[in-house]
Design an enzyme around this catalytic site. Structure first.
Site, PDB file in Angstrom:
ATOM      1  N   GLU A   1       0.846  -1.197   0.000  1.00 37.92           N
ATOM      2  CA  GLU A   1       0.000   0.000   0.000  1.00 37.92           C
ATOM      3  C   GLU A   1       0.882   1.248   0.000  1.00 37.92           C
ATOM      4  O   GLU A   1       1.805   1.361   0.803  1.00 37.92           O
ATOM      5  CB  GLU A   1      -0.913   0.010   1.223  1.00 37.92           C
ATOM      6  CG  GLU A   1      -1.824   1.234   1.313  1.00 37.92           C
ATOM      7  CD  GLU A   1      -2.710   1.202   2.549  1.00 37.92           C
ATOM      8  OE1 GLU A   1      -3.069   2.299   3.031  1.00 37.92           O
ATOM      9  OE2 GLU A   1      -3.025   0.097   3.040  1.00 37.92           O
TER      10      GLU A   1
ATOM     11  N   GLU B   1      -3.022  11.223   3.506  1.00 43.47           N
ATOM     12  CA  GLU B   1      -4.077  10.840   4.436  1.00 43.47           C
ATOM     13  C   GLU B   1      -4.168  11.921   5.510  1.00 43.47           C
ATOM     14  O   GLU B   1      -3.182  12.199   6.188  1.00 43.47           O
ATOM     15  CB  GLU B   1      -3.773   9.493   5.094  1.00 43.47           C
ATOM     16  CG  GLU B   1      -3.975   8.293   4.196  1.00 43.47           C
ATOM     17  CD  GLU B   1      -3.876   6.988   4.972  1.00 43.47           C
ATOM     18  OE1 GLU B   1      -4.812   6.168   4.857  1.00 43.47           O
ATOM     19  OE2 GLU B   1      -2.872   6.797   5.688  1.00 43.47           O
TER      20      GLU B   1
END
Length: 392
Positions: free
Chosen positions: A258, A263
């Site tokens: 990932e 974020e």
């Protein structure tokens, strides 16, 4: 009438001082005692300048204000900002000037100089000055299947999948719902909200709704990914990242890789010290997990960089170059902020994601966290662009 009386009195006193052989210092002291009128100073109007997307500032020449007074000897000084002819940085610089007369009376004025960058060109990746990592003899070429300007009135379902209930449905209490996704005014819009009624899926209760947009095209090593995004103001996330499909691999490649490019959250409800900047940072990480072979390393590498404000206040360009299976470089507003190596090789194809979800470390606030307007609850993606290297 008061001014006439003042000047008349001033003339009589000055005449008396001179006639009586008073010194010039004494006469100046008397003048200062009599001068109770503030000097006058007028600043120019605000100045707004647009520069190219890859520039950091601009030389600005302006008329420097000069103070005037009813008596001679007024002094003008700049107390804030930059002088005319200097390079002004991107953003707003407030310039303040102070005029002071011999009696100590003073007046100030201020004006702003605002430097704004033009929008990044869609013909090449966005880099500031010498941050472009382009190797000699190569050129950036757009990957159309992973690029979207979001200028239509509906999501391009050839490029993107809007939620797949047969796969990841969200982390409770946030359930991915198709109705949270819209496209208007040149933006992909993902809007968080509270469900009209709680929903139970697989014995798990969901109270909020978020979004999950996934690319239909897989990304490969060597690609450069960037998006221009403005975060929402809720406790839920605003994100831009990539992940593989675990069951597409074989043998030791049955694992998860990932690549998180950004974020953040709009409202911090966590009490953890590390979480207290998650509303104003670019959070980037490389994860290796869910391995089937013990020799495959697991772990997380990455960090975060402050963006210079709250992520929900303005658009920023978040980007990463998947340079090789062992190196990823991260960029914020055209500048490289981090370079690192994942714990395990990033050599598996990954898919782009734009997701608004709930985090277990940032719980739902007591009021439900959705008291803001629809605009406040929406993450805006102006565009997503992906590039690969080819020979010139």
């Amino acid at each position: 009438m008061l001014k006439i009386q003042f000047y008349y009195l001033y003339a009589i006193v000055l005449f008396v001082v001179i006639a009586c052989g008073g010194s010039s210092d004494e006469s100046e002291e008397i003048i200062e005692q009599l001068d109770n009128e503030n000097p006058v100073i007028v600043c120019v109007d605000p100045i707004n300048i647009f520069i190219e997307a890859n520039e950091n500032g601009s030389i600005v020449n302006y008329t420097t204000p000069v103070g005037t007074d009813n008596l001679s000897g007024v002094v003008t000084e700049q107390t804030a900002g930059l002088p005319s002819g200097d390079v002004f940085p991107v953003g707003t610089t407030t310039n303040t000037f102070l005029a002071t007369d011999k009696a100590g009376n003073s007046t100030s004025c201020s004006f702003d100089i605002t430097i704004e960058r033009n929008a990044p060109s869609s013909d090449s990746p966005y880099f500031i000055e010498d941050n472009n990592p382009l190797p000699t003899g190569k050129k950036w070429v757009k990957v159309e299947g992973l690029t979207d300007e979001f200028n239509e009135n509906a999501l391009d379902e050839v490029k993107w999948k809007n939620t797949d209930p047969s796969k990841w449905i969200g982390r409770a209490p946030g359930l991915f719902k198709k109705n949270t996704v819209s496209q208007a005014e040149g933006n992909l819009q993902l809007t968080a909200n509270i469900l009209s009624e709680p929903e139970v899926v697989n014995d798990v209760t969901f109270t909020h709704e978020g979004s999950n947009i996934t690319s239909n095209t897989a990304a490969e090593v060597g690609y450069y990914f960037e998006c221009r995004m403005k975060a929402n103001k809720t406790f839920m996330s605003s994100t831009f990242w990539l992940i593989n499909v675990r069951n597409e691999g074989e043998g030791c490649d049955v694992r998860t890789t990932e690549l998180d490019i950004q974020e953040c959250v709009g409202q911090i409800t966590s009490t953890d010290s590390w979480a207290q900047t998650t509303d104003r940072h670019m959070g980037y990480h490389m994860h290796s997990r869910n391995t089937t072979c013990t020799e495959t390393p697991t772990g997380t590498v990455g960090g975060d960089t402050l963006i210079g404000g709250i992520a929900s206040e303005d658009y920023h360009v978040y980007a990463a170059w998947w340079k090789s299976s062992t190196e990823v470089q991260f960029f914020l507003d055209g500048k490289k902020v981090y370079s690192g190596s994942p714990e395990a090789e990033f050599n598996l194809k990954m898919y782009l994601r734009m997701v608004v979800e709930t985090y277990d470390w940032n719980p739902v606030p007591d009021d439900g966290g959705m008291t803001g307007s629809e605009e406040d609850r929406t993450t805006y993606y102006d565009w997503v662009r992906t590039w690969k290297l080819e020979d010139e």
